[in-house]
Design an enzyme around this catalytic site. Structure first.
Site, PDB file in Angstrom:
ATOM      1  N   ASP A 154       0.832  -1.208   0.000  1.00 33.85           N
ATOM      2  CA  ASP A 154       0.000   0.000   0.000  1.00 33.85           C
ATOM      3  C   ASP A 154       0.870   1.263   0.000  1.00 33.85           C
ATOM      4  OD1 ASP A 154      -2.310   1.509   0.116  1.00 33.85           O
ATOM      5  OD2 ASP A 154      -3.141   0.479   1.869  1.00 33.85           O
ATOM      6  N   ASP A 191     -10.868   2.177  -3.448  1.00 27.38           N
ATOM      7  CA  ASP A 191     -11.478   1.960  -2.134  1.00 27.38           C
ATOM      8  C   ASP A 191     -12.991   2.088  -2.215  1.00 27.38           C
ATOM      9  OD1 ASP A 191      -9.177   1.397  -0.794  1.00 27.38           O
ATOM     10  OD2 ASP A 191      -8.939   3.367   0.129  1.00 27.38           O
TER      11      ASP A 191
HETATM   12  C1  DGJ Z   1      -5.916   1.810   1.792  1.00 26.35           C
HETATM   13  C2  DGJ Z   1      -6.320   0.605   0.974  1.00 26.35           C
HETATM   14  O1  DGJ Z   1      -6.815   1.028  -0.260  1.00 26.35           O
HETATM   15  C3  DGJ Z   1      -7.347  -0.197   1.754  1.00 26.35           C
HETATM   16  O2  DGJ Z   1      -7.778  -1.285   0.984  1.00 26.35           O
HETATM   17  C4  DGJ Z   1      -6.740  -0.656   3.052  1.00 26.35           C
HETATM   18  O3  DGJ Z   1      -5.693  -1.552   2.799  1.00 26.35           O
HETATM   19  C5  DGJ Z   1      -6.233   0.538   3.837  1.00 26.35           C
HETATM   20  N1  DGJ Z   1      -5.379   1.370   3.055  1.00 26.35           N
HETATM   21  C6  DGJ Z   1      -5.495   0.094   5.073  1.00 26.35           C
HETATM   22  O4  DGJ Z   1      -4.929   1.134   5.748  1.00 26.35           O
END
Ligand code: DGJ
Length: 710
Positions: A463, A533
């Protein structure tokens, strides 16, 4: 595939399956673009640069043209700043040690090895060597281009702009640019804008690919559709600051420049130093945006994605982030894993929250050791439990980041980007580690290697949750300070490359608060991408459509989450949510503890169906039949390479005034092949494509899946 050099005309003809890309040395010893379109029958069809004006290659024999305009209509293959009267966008802008900023690169030679042509240019007086690289990808009708600049002099040279390529479209037509724009939870929104005199710039200045724009675009002459019309397109292999500039100049000269962004950029080359740009994949098709996408998808499957898993099916994963966020622990995760396994999930991913003092987003990043309050016996019991259930195990990490509230930051406050005398701007309570530093990259590499060695991990989700600010590296000499943007990406790619070489079996997912880091550069090193997201199944239709323009369905991760959706509170049926997510690589992200027995049974049914069609979705040819942007009924189709199977997803927004829904016309089938559709009958491919398929859908947000088998 062929690369031909016509010695007597000093001309190169680069041919792919259907296209030809042609350039030549002109009378001034400069490389000049001649032609880029479908290949022509005879070499003599390609005009010399001096006469190629009709195709946008040369100097127009304009009856009244001011002499100073002459040069600004030339389509130079790699235009440099000045070099006489060059006032359009340069690919290369630099400053020599004596203040001269005029670069004059003569053609000096070329070499060819199989599908790879290198053309050498030199500004001899200043010892500057430029190598233009071309790699022909025959079956995908693409040419990869990149450039290497070498300082062979005894003095330093400062590079201020170094684009990967200039692309020229035929002169004198009206053009549009197609691209995607967006933001967090709204990535990949398609835009199609008329290009008028001047420039249209798409870019990222945030240090990563970005949600706002994506380093890909298509230019068409205002007439292309999904399946017809000429389209020129380019996709950069880059995950840092990037820029694509479309320029409509004098006498309707149309060009596109693509490369690393020159905003806040400098590359200081000491004698002997070199700088290599990222590659840009350039393509042309006369079969519209659909064929453009299919060429790019094929290219990713055959040439870009890490080889180990490029041709394996993506497993159906479960991720509890939306269900439990940071509140995770061993027993709860085990319970979720049991539920996930019972419906056919194949990989269980533990997301954020498993490490350090990570109970929220304000602490712990950087401390990559297991949180013993949540996992008293470490991760192994959970991993063993998950493997025992027949699933793979995946783990979330955010290696480029640190929370100020972490042991790592307390120990190394100088390891983040910062400027002296300026506050370090936090976003999501975190700062960005300085990946220009070897010690930082070494630390992160050994931390990840240790994690992958200590635990039986099959997958990591990498991430990146904030943009870079205060891009300073105070310990670095002032003349190299503005290299940080590029060196961060170099550091990231190097860490990923080493990990992939050491642990080729481990799949990696690229993620940046959703789809903020999806591009051909990162996809060379990762196996799949978190798309957004925003997991609302209706919003996803447009996001996924935009994603699919450049990127293949296999890498497009899509989860089924709870209803009403967490972010926008929209209520959608489980069937609709599954159908929307089945258009890419399927995952489950809902709280399975709250799913009823009926939901679990229905989920199991959809997962079983997906397993029987995923080879079509993940490796098939994609056809966008009806766009959610302009139709009440959206439809996407996938066809296997041998055309024996196909699947169509039809998604109704709402039935208004009891109207007739559009008939869905499949594409890409074989005319005389007979296809069976359950409950409908058996029809030839031609009949289905000509007569179409009517769908019976009612109400709001209803959907269906049509499987065509032969
Ligand atoms: C952002 C990601 O897009 C989410 O899927 C998740 O992993 C969060 N970060 C976790 O902090």
């Amino acid at each position: 595939m062929s690369i031909r050099y016509l010695e007597n005309r000093r001309m190169w003809i680069l041919e792919t399956r259907r296209t030809a890309y042609v350039f030549a040395v002109n009378d001034n010893n400069r490389l000049q673009h001649v032609y880029w379109n479908n290949s022509l029958p005879y070499d003599s069809d390609y005009a010399d640069p001096q006469t190629a004006m009709f195709w946008g290659g040369g100097v127009p024999e304009h009856p009244v043209m001011h002499p100073s305009s002459l040069q600004s209509v030339l389509n130079l293959e790699y235009p440099t700043h000045m070099d006489g009267l060059n006032y359009h966008e340069p690919c290369l802008k630099l400053c020599y040690h004596d203040g001269v900023r005029d670069c004059r690169p003569d053609y000096v030679g070329h070499t060819q090895q199989d599908d790879h042509l290198t053309v050498e240019l030199s500004d001899e007086h200043y010892g500057l060597a430029i190598s233009l690289h071309y790699r022909v990808i025959d079956d995908c009708d693409l040419i990869d281009r990149w450039v290497e600049i070498r300082n062979l002099s005894k003095h330093s040279i400062d590079l201020e702009t170094v684009m990967s390529a200039a692309l020229h479209m035929p002169r004198g037509r009206r053009y549009r640019m197609s691209h995607v724009t967006g933001r967090w939870v709204g990535e990949f929104q398609i835009r199609r804008d008329l290009l008028t005199e001047g420039k249209k710039v798409i870019e990222s200045r945030r240090g990563f690919t970005s949600h706002e724009s994506n380093p890909w675009c298509a230019i068409d002459a205002c007439e292309a559709t999904e399946e017809s019309g000429e389209v020129w397109f380019a996709a950069l292999h880059y995950s840092g600051n990037w820029r694509m500039t479309a320029e409509l100049g004098n006498y309707n000269r149309m060009a596109l420049y693509a490369g690393v962004h020159d905003f806040d950029f400098r590359r200081h080359l000491e004698p002997g130093d070199a700088f290599t740009t990222p590659a840009v994949s350039c393509g042309f098709t006369q079969y519209g945006f659909g064929q453009m996408s299919r060429n790019l998808h094929q290219y990713q499957l055959d040439h870009i994605l890490p080889r180990e898993h490029a041709r394996t099916m993506r497993k159906i994963l479960y991720n509890s982030w939306e269900a439990t966020a940071f509140a995770i622990n061993e027993s709860d995760q085990m319970k979720l894993a049991d539920r996930a396994a019972s419906i056919g999930v194949e990989m269980f991913v533990v997301d954020d929250g498993w490490f350090g003092k990570r109970n929220g987003d304000n602490a712990g990043l950087g401390d990559w050791y297991v949180n013993r309050e949540k996992f008293p016996n470490g991760l192994s019991p959970l991993i063993d439990h998950i493997h025992g259930l027949g699933m793979d195990f995946g783990l979330w990490v955010e290696p480029e980041m640190v929370n100020p509230d972490s042991d790592l930051y307390r120990m190394h406050p100088d390891w983040v980007y910062h400027f002296p005398n300026r506050q370090r701007t936090e976003a999501r309570n975190q700062l960005v580690l300085n990946f220009c530093r070897n010690d930082v990259c070494e630390y992160i590499h050994s931390m990840l290697s240790q994690l992958l060695t200590d635990f039986n991990i099959d997958f990591i989700k990498w991430d990146f949750n904030r943009a870079i600010s205060e891009p300073g590296y105070p310990a670095c000499p002032i003349e190299h300070q503005r290299e940080v943007w590029v060196r961060h990406v170099d550091g990231l790619y190097a860490v990923l490359d080493r990990l992939k070489a050491k642990f080729p079996r481990v799949l990696i997912e690229t993620c940046a608060s959703g789809g903020g880091r999806v591009d051909l550069g990162i996809l060379k090193r990762t196996d799949q991408a978190w798309t957004s997201d925003n997991t609302d199944a209706f919003d996803r239709l447009k996001i996924q459509e935009g994603f699919s323009l450049a990127y293949c369905p296999k890498v497009m991760m899509a989860w089924v989450t709870d209803s009403p959706t967490g972010l926008n509170k929209r209520t959608l049926s489980l069937d609709y949510r599954f159908h929307s997510a089945m258009m890419g690589s399927l995952g489950i992200g809902g709280n399975l503890n709250h799913w009823s027995d009926l939901d679990m049974a229905r989920a199991k049914h959809h997962i079983t169906t997906y397993k029987s069609i995923r080879h079509i979705v993940q490796e098939g040819r994609l056809y966008r039949l009806l766009s959610p942007r302009d139709s009440n009924l959206a439809a996407v189709q996938y066809v296997t390479a041998d055309k024996r199977e196909s699947v169509i997803f039809a998604m109704l927004h709402s039935l208004e005034n009891i109207d007739m829904l559009p008939v869905i016309h499949p594409r890409g089938l074989q005319d005389d092949q007979r296809y069976t559709i359950d409950h409908l009958g058996t029809f030839s491919g031609k009949s289905l494509m000509k007569q179409g398929i009517g769908v019976k859908l009612f109400g709001d947000f209803s959907s269906t899946l049509i499987h065509l088998k032969s």
